[in-house]
Write a protein that holds these residues in place. Structure first.
Motif, short mmCIF file in Angstrom:
data_model
loop_
_atom_site.label_atom_id
_atom_site.label_comp_id
_atom_site.label_asym_id
_atom_site.label_seq_id
_atom_site.Cartn_x
_atom_site.Cartn_y
_atom_site.Cartn_z
N GLY A 178 8.49 -63.31 35.29
CA GLY A 178 7.08 -63.70 35.31
C GLY A 178 6.17 -62.67 34.68
N GLY A 179 6.62 -61.42 34.69
CA GLY A 179 5.87 -60.39 33.98
C GLY A 179 4.78 -59.68 34.76
N ASP A 180 4.51 -60.10 36.01
CA ASP A 180 3.49 -59.43 36.82
C ASP A 180 4.14 -58.29 37.60
OD1 ASP A 180 1.94 -59.13 39.57
OD2 ASP A 180 0.52 -59.90 38.10
N PHE B 28 23.86 -55.39 40.83
CA PHE B 28 22.58 -56.07 40.62
C PHE B 28 21.42 -55.08 40.65
CE2 PHE B 28 18.79 -58.24 42.23
CZ PHE B 28 18.70 -59.36 41.39
N HIS B 29 21.40 -54.26 41.68
CA HIS B 29 20.29 -53.31 41.85
C HIS B 29 20.37 -52.16 40.85
CE1 HIS B 29 18.72 -55.39 45.32
NE2 HIS B 29 19.95 -55.49 45.79
N ARG B 30 21.57 -51.69 40.56
CA ARG B 30 21.72 -50.63 39.57
C ARG B 30 21.27 -51.09 38.19
NH1 ARG B 30 25.03 -46.14 40.84
NH2 ARG B 30 26.17 -46.31 42.80
N TYR B 31 21.53 -52.34 37.88
CA TYR B 31 21.19 -52.84 36.53
C TYR B 31 19.68 -52.88 36.33
CZ TYR B 31 21.45 -55.52 32.22
OH TYR B 31 21.33 -55.91 30.91
N ILE B 32 18.95 -53.30 37.35
CA ILE B 32 17.49 -53.32 37.24
C ILE B 32 16.95 -51.91 37.00
CG2 ILE B 32 15.33 -53.77 38.48
CD1 ILE B 32 16.80 -56.07 39.92
N VAL B 33 17.48 -50.95 37.77
CA VAL B 33 17.05 -49.55 37.61
C VAL B 33 17.39 -49.05 36.20
CG1 VAL B 33 17.44 -47.18 38.39
CG2 VAL B 33 17.20 -49.02 40.07
N ALA B 34 18.59 -49.37 35.73
CA ALA B 34 19.01 -48.92 34.40
C ALA B 34 18.10 -49.49 33.32
CB ALA B 34 20.46 -49.34 34.14
N VAL C 105 10.19 -52.97 34.99
CA VAL C 105 10.88 -53.88 34.06
C VAL C 105 10.21 -55.24 33.95
CG1 VAL C 105 13.10 -52.74 34.48
CG2 VAL C 105 12.51 -54.78 35.79
N ALA C 106 9.22 -55.51 34.81
CA ALA C 106 8.56 -56.82 34.81
C ALA C 106 8.00 -57.15 33.43
CB ALA C 106 7.45 -56.86 35.85
N GLY C 107 8.45 -58.27 32.89
CA GLY C 107 7.97 -58.70 31.58
C GLY C 107 8.50 -57.90 30.41
N ARG C 108 9.35 -56.90 30.69
CA ARG C 108 9.86 -56.03 29.62
C ARG C 108 11.35 -56.20 29.36
NH1 ARG C 108 7.86 -50.25 31.53
NH2 ARG C 108 9.59 -49.69 30.16
N MET C 109 12.05 -56.88 30.27
CA MET C 109 13.47 -57.09 30.06
C MET C 109 13.69 -58.10 28.95
SD MET C 109 15.09 -57.04 33.95
CE MET C 109 16.80 -57.10 33.40
N THR C 110 14.66 -57.86 28.10
CA THR C 110 14.97 -58.80 27.02
C THR C 110 15.64 -60.04 27.59
OG1 THR C 110 17.18 -57.89 26.62
CG2 THR C 110 15.32 -56.85 25.44
N SER D 78 15.05 -50.01 33.48
CA SER D 78 13.72 -49.39 33.49
C SER D 78 13.61 -48.31 32.43
CB SER D 78 13.42 -48.77 34.87
OG SER D 78 14.17 -47.57 35.06
N GLY D 79 14.76 -47.72 32.05
CA GLY D 79 14.75 -46.66 31.06
C GLY D 79 14.20 -45.34 31.58
#
Length: 224
Positions: free
Chosen positions: A192-194, A138-144, A100-105, A146-147
């Motif tokens: 940060g996108g990295d 928090f952790h579930r949302y990051i995983v979600a 998700v780095a740099g890809r989350m809206t 990712s798509g």
């Protein structure tokens, strides 16, 4: 007793299974508790058959242990169990953060930040239920975000195991008080996108918890 009015469109065995599973995961049924079919059936207002089916299914998932001539018990949890789960979480959540780095809206970042703030507030107010809820969210949302459907499915199983640890040991682990800062670091790394920085930051977040469990876990278990 179960509320069948709200759930009568679903098979009874599924409702009973999910209720018992939730009670084990949240610690209402503690490790080592005897799973008495008759008592559970009476408590839930059902026959023994769906309870028996639920217990067998929970055994396959490792949440119940069935011993000959002794019956069924909610499975015990050891420090090794916790470490095993955290080792898997470490890699899965690192992968999710990298994806998700740099890809989350901007909206997704705002939502993740809102969840993190709610978690911080729960810690300040010593609201254990809310701490557990927002930490997991928090952790579930990051995983979600990712798509990645496979990652979501695998993470769901791992998060369920982690949920049991959270409910059993949250009050004992002062480690959790440091997590708001680490959550913010994860958010910043994702923004940060990295991908590698995000992966390392998320990895280290779980790794520090794993190290704490190894160091302090036995003492906590001895007080259960």
């Amino acid at each position: 007793m179960l509320n069948f009015d709200l759930q009568n469109h679903r098979p009874l065995r599924e409702i009973v299974y999910e209720q018992l599973k939730r009670q084990i995961l949240t610690g209402r049924i503690t490790p080592g508790t005897r799973m008495m079919e008759v008592e559970l059936a009476e408590e839930m207002g059902v026959s023994r058959t769906p309870v028996r089916e639920a217990i067998r299914k929970l055994e396959k998932e490792g949440l119940v242990t069935i011993e000959p001539r002794r019956g069924a018990y909610a499975s015990d949890i050891s420090v090794r169990d916790m470490v095993d789960t955290l080792e898997v979480r470490e890699d899965l959540e690192g992968l999710a953060a990298a994806l998700v780095a740099g890809r989350m809206t901007e909206e997704q970042i705002d939502e993740l930040t809102r969840i993190a703030k709610n978690y911080s507030s729960a810690i300040k107010n010593s609201e254990t239920e809310k701490m557990i809820h927002y930490d997991e969210q928090f952790h579930r949302y990051i995983v979600a975000c990712s798509g990645n459907k496979t990652l979501v499915q695998i993470s769901e199983t791992v998060q369920e195991l982690a949920l049991r640890f959270r409910y059993l040991f949250y009050d004992d682990f002062s480690r959790y008080e440091n997590m708001p800062v680490e959550h913010r670091q994860i958010i910043e790394a994702i923004k940060g996108g990295d991908a590698e920085t995000a992966r390392t930051t998320a990895d280290n977040h779980v790794k520090r918890l794993k190290e704490f469990v190894i160091q302090e876990g036995e003492a906590v278990f001895n007080h259960q």
